[in-house]
Enzyme design. Structure first.
Site, mmCIF file in Angstrom:
data_model
loop_
_atom_site.group_PDB
_atom_site.id
_atom_site.type_symbol
_atom_site.label_atom_id
_atom_site.label_comp_id
_atom_site.label_asym_id
_atom_site.label_seq_id
_atom_site.Cartn_x
_atom_site.Cartn_y
_atom_site.Cartn_z
ATOM 1 N N ASN A 43 -7.213 -3.422 14.281
ATOM 2 C CA ASN A 43 -8.601 -3.723 13.911
ATOM 3 C C ASN A 43 -8.658 -4.896 12.928
ATOM 4 O OD1 ASN A 43 -7.634 -2.641 11.551
ATOM 5 N ND2 ASN A 43 -9.163 -1.030 11.356
ATOM 6 N N HIS A 100 -7.018 -5.290 10.192
ATOM 7 C CA HIS A 100 -6.853 -5.026 8.752
ATOM 8 C C HIS A 100 -5.596 -5.711 8.228
ATOM 9 C CE1 HIS A 100 -4.542 -0.933 9.421
ATOM 10 N NE2 HIS A 100 -3.692 -1.932 9.374
ATOM 11 N N GLU A 154 -9.701 -2.315 5.395
ATOM 12 C CA GLU A 154 -10.301 -2.069 6.689
ATOM 13 C C GLU A 154 -11.536 -2.945 6.867
ATOM 14 O OE1 GLU A 154 -8.463 -0.507 8.591
ATOM 15 O OE2 GLU A 154 -7.781 1.438 7.876
ATOM 16 N N ASP A 196 0.811 -1.216 0.000
ATOM 17 C CA ASP A 196 0.000 0.000 0.000
ATOM 18 C C ASP A 196 0.842 1.263 0.000
ATOM 19 O OD1 ASP A 196 0.900 -0.541 2.621
ATOM 20 O OD2 ASP A 196 -1.057 -1.247 3.239
HETATM 21 C C1 F6R Z 1 1.505 -1.736 6.037
HETATM 22 C C2 F6R Z 1 0.209 -2.406 6.108
HETATM 23 C C3 F6R Z 1 -0.537 -2.523 7.396
HETATM 24 C C4 F6R Z 1 0.355 -2.864 8.590
HETATM 25 C C5 F6R Z 1 -0.480 -2.908 9.873
HETATM 26 C C6 F6R Z 1 0.380 -3.190 11.102
HETATM 27 O O1 F6R Z 1 2.009 -1.768 4.730
HETATM 28 O O2 F6R Z 1 -0.269 -2.832 5.112
HETATM 29 O O3 F6R Z 1 -1.536 -3.500 7.256
HETATM 30 O O4 F6R Z 1 0.971 -4.098 8.366
HETATM 31 O O5 F6R Z 1 -1.139 -1.682 10.055
HETATM 32 O O6 F6R Z 1 1.238 -2.123 11.299
HETATM 33 P P1 F6R Z 1 2.351 -2.173 12.431
HETATM 34 O O7 F6R Z 1 3.338 -3.193 12.028
HETATM 35 O O8 F6R Z 1 2.950 -0.776 12.425
HETATM 36 O O9 F6R Z 1 1.649 -2.492 13.706
#
Ligand code: F6R
Length: 256
Positions: free
Chosen positions: A136, A138, A143, A67
């Site tokens: 959450n 995701h 989301e 992303d």
């Molecule tokens: C990042 C992504 C997100 C993260 C997720 C966890 O490219 O796609 O899904 O993997 O938000 O983020 P952290 O590792 O910062 O807790």
């Protein structure tokens, strides 16, 4: 879904590093899917070290990031393009032409998203996709409520996601509210998936991803539909998984 629990976040990073090394050594031209965020930082540090010591090369590899924020150019310090240069690409030999991150400044985000999925397909699909997990549940920036068949597309970020990521916007920039994200359908096409989660804040999302019947409200639960998924956790992130819990369908049966 195979669930592996390691003693610490470092041990989780060791496991994920070893899997990526194994992938690259087995198939040097691998197509890798890569996440950003805090969780994979120690994995990238280990991969850089393995490159420096000649254990692996990214010369023939192709990468696709999950992303990018809409509205941030690749030079913005909080962009995922900048993150990837800082943590990995500036330190290894992956050719720039084979490193892919959605363009957050694309004038037509729908066309950019469609082109991204085509590029993944043209590269032969992702052989190994590494994922983090949001609080959450995701995956990528899919989301709660995301369709399991969704393709790469522009998405609105959840308020909790914006709050969690606000820490990266230290220069006063308002965190973006939208992103381009690989879709859940795109993610499920990867031949092999590793999800890593560490720390107590992920424990509930992990429980819902692993234990709940697949539902759009828990994007990570879509991974139960993939043939090859490894979930690797530290003790804290696994703390809400009861060790001997039976699958959900059996739990619902009345006691004999
Ligand atoms: C990042 C992504 C997100 C993260 C997720 C966890 O490219 O796609 O899904 O993997 O938000 O983020 P952290 O590792 O910062 O807790």
């Amino acid at each position: 879904m195979e669930v592996i629990v390691r003693a610490s976040a470092d041990a989780v990073a060791d496991y994920v590093h070893d899997r990526i090394v194994e992938q690259l050594r087995g198939v040097p031209s691998s197509v890798l899917g890569l996440p950003t965020g805090g969780t994979p930082v120690p994995v990238y540090a280990r991969l850089v070290e393995s490159y420096r010591t000649g254990v692996i090369s990214f010369k023939q590899a192709t990468t696709f990031n999950l992303d990018e924020y809409i509205g941030l150019g690749s030079e913005h310090p909080a962009s995922y393009a900048a993150y990837m240069r800082h943590h990995l690409f500036d330190h290894v030999d992956c050719p720039a032409r084979r490193r892919h991150i959605p363009d957050g400044l694309a004038s037509d985000v729908d066309a950019e998203a469609a082109a991204y999925d085509r590029a993944i397909a043209n590269a032969g699909g992702m052989g190994l996709l590494l994922l983090g997990l949001g609080e959450n549940a995701h995956i990528g920036f899919n989301e709660p409520g995301s369709d399991f068949a969704s393709r790469t597309r522009p998405v609105d970020l959840a308020a909790s996601t914006m709050a969690a990521n606000a820490r990266y916007f230290t220069d006063g920039t308002r965190p973006p509210t939208r992103a381009l994200s690989m879709g859940i359908g795109t993610i499920l096409e990867a031949r092999s998936i590793i999800v890593m989660a560490t720390g107590p804040r992920k424990a509930e999302a992990v429980r819902r991803m692993v234990r709940e019947a697949p539902t759009n409200e828990v994007p990570g639960s879509a991974l139960q539909l993939s043939r090859d998924v490894t979930v690797v956790l530290d003790h804290a992130a696994s703390s809400k998984l009861e060790r001997h819990l039976r699958p959900p369908c059996q739990q619902q049966q009345a006691p004999q």
